[in-house]
Design a protein around this motif. Structure first.
Motif, PDB file in Angstrom:
ATOM      1  N   ALA A   9       0.833  -1.205   0.000  1.00 38.45           N
ATOM      2  CA  ALA A   9       0.000   0.000   0.000  1.00 38.45           C
ATOM      3  C   ALA A   9       0.867   1.254   0.000  1.00 38.45           C
ATOM      4  O   ALA A   9       0.547   2.247  -0.655  1.00 38.45           O
ATOM      5  CB  ALA A   9      -0.926  -0.002   1.214  1.00 38.45           C
ATOM      6  N   GLU A  10       1.979   1.204   0.714  1.00 42.27           N
ATOM      7  CA  GLU A  10       2.838   2.375   0.841  1.00 42.27           C
ATOM      8  C   GLU A  10       3.698   2.638  -0.382  1.00 42.27           C
ATOM      9  O   GLU A  10       4.422   3.630  -0.420  1.00 42.27           O
ATOM     10  CB  GLU A  10       3.685   2.258   2.107  1.00 42.27           C
ATOM     11  CG  GLU A  10       2.843   2.422   3.352  1.00 42.27           C
ATOM     12  CD  GLU A  10       3.633   2.421   4.638  1.00 42.27           C
ATOM     13  OE1 GLU A  10       4.798   1.957   4.639  1.00 42.27           O
ATOM     14  OE2 GLU A  10       3.085   2.896   5.648  1.00 42.27           O
ATOM     15  N   THR A  11       3.612   1.783  -1.395  1.00 44.68           N
ATOM     16  CA  THR A  11       4.315   2.087  -2.642  1.00 44.68           C
ATOM     17  C   THR A  11       3.618   3.215  -3.387  1.00 44.68           C
ATOM     18  O   THR A  11       4.194   3.789  -4.305  1.00 44.68           O
ATOM     19  CB  THR A  11       4.447   0.851  -3.559  1.00 44.68           C
ATOM     20  OG1 THR A  11       3.148   0.396  -3.923  1.00 44.68           O
ATOM     21  CG2 THR A  11       5.247  -0.256  -2.894  1.00 44.68           C
ATOM     22  N   ASP A  56      -8.272   3.022  -5.427  1.00 45.25           N
ATOM     23  CA  ASP A  56      -8.250   1.994  -6.481  1.00 45.25           C
ATOM     24  C   ASP A  56      -6.820   1.520  -6.738  1.00 45.25           C
ATOM     25  O   ASP A  56      -6.570   0.318  -6.886  1.00 45.25           O
ATOM     26  CB  ASP A  56      -8.857   2.519  -7.785  1.00 45.25           C
ATOM     27  CG  ASP A  56     -10.368   2.594  -7.747  1.00 45.25           C
ATOM     28  OD1 ASP A  56     -10.986   2.014  -6.830  1.00 45.25           O
ATOM     29  OD2 ASP A  56     -10.936   3.253  -8.648  1.00 45.25           O
ATOM     30  N   ARG A  57      -5.867   2.473  -6.788  1.00 47.06           N
ATOM     31  CA  ARG A  57      -4.458   2.106  -7.013  1.00 47.06           C
ATOM     32  C   ARG A  57      -3.904   1.300  -5.840  1.00 47.06           C
ATOM     33  O   ARG A  57      -3.210   0.296  -6.038  1.00 47.06           O
ATOM     34  CB  ARG A  57      -3.606   3.350  -7.254  1.00 47.06           C
ATOM     35  CG  ARG A  57      -3.830   3.980  -8.612  1.00 47.06           C
ATOM     36  CD  ARG A  57      -2.752   5.009  -8.951  1.00 47.06           C
ATOM     37  NE  ARG A  57      -2.621   6.045  -7.948  1.00 47.06           N
ATOM     38  CZ  ARG A  57      -3.288   7.206  -7.946  1.00 47.06           C
ATOM     39  NH1 ARG A  57      -4.155   7.454  -8.902  1.00 47.06           N
ATOM     40  NH2 ARG A  57      -3.089   8.095  -7.000  1.00 47.06           N
ATOM     41  N   VAL A  58      -4.210   1.730  -4.628  1.00 49.56           N
ATOM     42  CA  VAL A  58      -3.733   1.011  -3.445  1.00 49.56           C
ATOM     43  C   VAL A  58      -4.329  -0.389  -3.411  1.00 49.56           C
ATOM     44  O   VAL A  58      -3.628  -1.374  -3.159  1.00 49.56           O
ATOM     45  CB  VAL A  58      -4.068   1.791  -2.152  1.00 49.56           C
ATOM     46  CG1 VAL A  58      -3.818   0.941  -0.922  1.00 49.56           C
ATOM     47  CG2 VAL A  58      -3.271   3.088  -2.092  1.00 49.56           C
ATOM     48  N   ARG A  59      -5.613  -0.495  -3.689  1.00 45.06           N
ATOM     49  CA  ARG A  59      -6.284  -1.800  -3.699  1.00 45.06           C
ATOM     50  C   ARG A  59      -5.594  -2.741  -4.703  1.00 45.06           C
ATOM     51  O   ARG A  59      -5.328  -3.908  -4.389  1.00 45.06           O
ATOM     52  CB  ARG A  59      -7.754  -1.627  -4.066  1.00 45.06           C
ATOM     53  CG  ARG A  59      -8.569  -2.892  -4.033  1.00 45.06           C
ATOM     54  CD  ARG A  59     -10.052  -2.635  -4.297  1.00 45.06           C
ATOM     55  NE  ARG A  59     -10.646  -1.817  -3.241  1.00 45.06           N
ATOM     56  CZ  ARG A  59     -10.950  -0.517  -3.369  1.00 45.06           C
ATOM     57  NH1 ARG A  59     -10.762   0.114  -4.511  1.00 45.06           N
ATOM     58  NH2 ARG A  59     -11.483   0.140  -2.364  1.00 45.06           N
ATOM     59  N   ALA A  60      -5.289  -2.237  -5.886  1.00 44.39           N
ATOM     60  CA  ALA A  60      -4.636  -3.063  -6.907  1.00 44.39           C
ATOM     61  C   ALA A  60      -3.250  -3.520  -6.449  1.00 44.39           C
ATOM     62  O   ALA A  60      -2.864  -4.676  -6.663  1.00 44.39           O
ATOM     63  CB  ALA A  60      -4.535  -2.286  -8.223  1.00 44.39           C
ATOM     64  N   ARG A  61      -2.504  -2.636  -5.795  1.00 42.25           N
ATOM     65  CA  ARG A  61      -1.166  -3.001  -5.314  1.00 42.25           C
ATOM     66  C   ARG A  61      -1.233  -4.050  -4.218  1.00 42.25           C
ATOM     67  O   ARG A  61      -0.410  -4.966  -4.175  1.00 42.25           O
ATOM     68  CB  ARG A  61      -0.438  -1.754  -4.824  1.00 42.25           C
ATOM     69  CG  ARG A  61      -0.027  -0.862  -5.967  1.00 42.25           C
ATOM     70  CD  ARG A  61       0.662   0.371  -5.493  1.00 42.25           C
ATOM     71  NE  ARG A  61       1.188   1.079  -6.661  1.00 42.25           N
ATOM     72  CZ  ARG A  61       1.192   2.384  -6.777  1.00 42.25           C
ATOM     73  NH1 ARG A  61       0.727   3.139  -5.805  1.00 42.25           N
ATOM     74  NH2 ARG A  61       1.690   2.953  -7.854  1.00 42.25           N
ATOM     75  N   VAL A  62      -2.201  -3.919  -3.329  1.00 39.81           N
ATOM     76  CA  VAL A  62      -2.362  -4.898  -2.251  1.00 39.81           C
ATOM     77  C   VAL A  62      -2.760  -6.249  -2.835  1.00 39.81           C
ATOM     78  O   VAL A  62      -2.224  -7.293  -2.460  1.00 39.81           O
ATOM     79  CB  VAL A  62      -3.393  -4.403  -1.208  1.00 39.81           C
ATOM     80  CG1 VAL A  62      -3.787  -5.510  -0.243  1.00 39.81           C
ATOM     81  CG2 VAL A  62      -2.847  -3.192  -0.462  1.00 39.81           C
ATOM     82  N   TRP A  63      -3.687  -6.229  -3.774  1.00 44.75           N
ATOM     83  CA  TRP A  63      -4.138  -7.464  -4.410  1.00 44.75           C
ATOM     84  C   TRP A  63      -2.969  -8.175  -5.099  1.00 44.75           C
ATOM     85  O   TRP A  63      -2.793  -9.390  -4.970  1.00 44.75           O
ATOM     86  CB  TRP A  63      -5.224  -7.137  -5.438  1.00 44.75           C
ATOM     87  CG  TRP A  63      -6.272  -8.203  -5.547  1.00 44.75           C
ATOM     88  CD1 TRP A  63      -6.109  -9.470  -5.997  1.00 44.75           C
ATOM     89  CD2 TRP A  63      -7.646  -8.081  -5.192  1.00 44.75           C
ATOM     90  NE1 TRP A  63      -7.297 -10.148  -5.953  1.00 44.75           N
ATOM     91  CE2 TRP A  63      -8.253  -9.323  -5.467  1.00 44.75           C
ATOM     92  CE3 TRP A  63      -8.420  -7.054  -4.692  1.00 44.75           C
ATOM     93  CZ2 TRP A  63      -9.603  -9.552  -5.235  1.00 44.75           C
ATOM     94  CZ3 TRP A  63      -9.754  -7.287  -4.460  1.00 44.75           C
ATOM     95  CH2 TRP A  63     -10.335  -8.529  -4.733  1.00 44.75           C
ATOM     96  N   GLU A  64      -2.162  -7.393  -5.818  1.00 43.84           N
ATOM     97  CA  GLU A  64      -1.016  -7.959  -6.534  1.00 43.84           C
ATOM     98  C   GLU A  64       0.014  -8.535  -5.564  1.00 43.84           C
ATOM     99  O   GLU A  64       0.542  -9.621  -5.783  1.00 43.84           O
ATOM    100  CB  GLU A  64      -0.372  -6.876  -7.403  1.00 43.84           C
ATOM    101  CG  GLU A  64       0.779  -7.384  -8.241  1.00 43.84           C
ATOM    102  CD  GLU A  64       1.322  -6.305  -9.153  1.00 43.84           C
ATOM    103  OE1 GLU A  64       2.554  -6.191  -9.231  1.00 43.84           O
ATOM    104  OE2 GLU A  64       0.523  -5.586  -9.774  1.00 43.84           O
ATOM    105  N   ALA A  65       0.304  -7.819  -4.482  1.00 47.83           N
ATOM    106  CA  ALA A  65       1.275  -8.307  -3.501  1.00 47.83           C
ATOM    107  C   ALA A  65       0.790  -9.587  -2.832  1.00 47.83           C
ATOM    108  O   ALA A  65       1.579 -10.507  -2.587  1.00 47.83           O
ATOM    109  CB  ALA A  65       1.543  -7.239  -2.448  1.00 47.83           C
TER     110      ALA A  65
END
Length: 98
Positions: A9-11, A56-65
């Motif tokens: 998320a912090e990315t 939306d961007r944070v959600r996508a990054r968390v999902w990917e990680a």
């Protein structure tokens, strides 16, 4: 696990992750498979950005990680903005305020 999801998320520029909770998707009422997990993540967002776009961007990054780094199947990723951080989305970690 939650440390990895918070780091993802912090990315996002200017995002600070707070509380991160995992819940069995069958228990919290979301649709999911037997192995799926729901994530609830609180963040602080930079002032002046579009919160729907940021979440939306944070959600996508968390999902990917979760998929790539942890091999987790997620049923949902709920993002809650709990505070605002002075700075802009262009500020890196150095631009964050406590």
């Amino acid at each position: 696990m939650t440390r990895t999801l918070r780091a993802a998320a912090e990315t996002g520029a200017g995002v600070r992750a707070g509380s991160c909770r995992l819940a069995d998707a069958r228990v919290d009422g979301t649709d999911g498979t037997d192995d799926s997990v729901g994530v609830r993540l609180d963040i602080h967002a930079p002032v002046g950005v579009s919160l729907p776009e940021l979440t939306d961007r944070v959600r996508a990054r968390v999902w990917e990680a979760a998929d790539r780094e942890l091999g987790m199947v997620l049923a949902s990723v709920d993002i809650r903005v709990t505070g605002l951080v002075v700075g802009t989305a262009d500020d890196g970690p150095e631009g964050r305020t406590p």
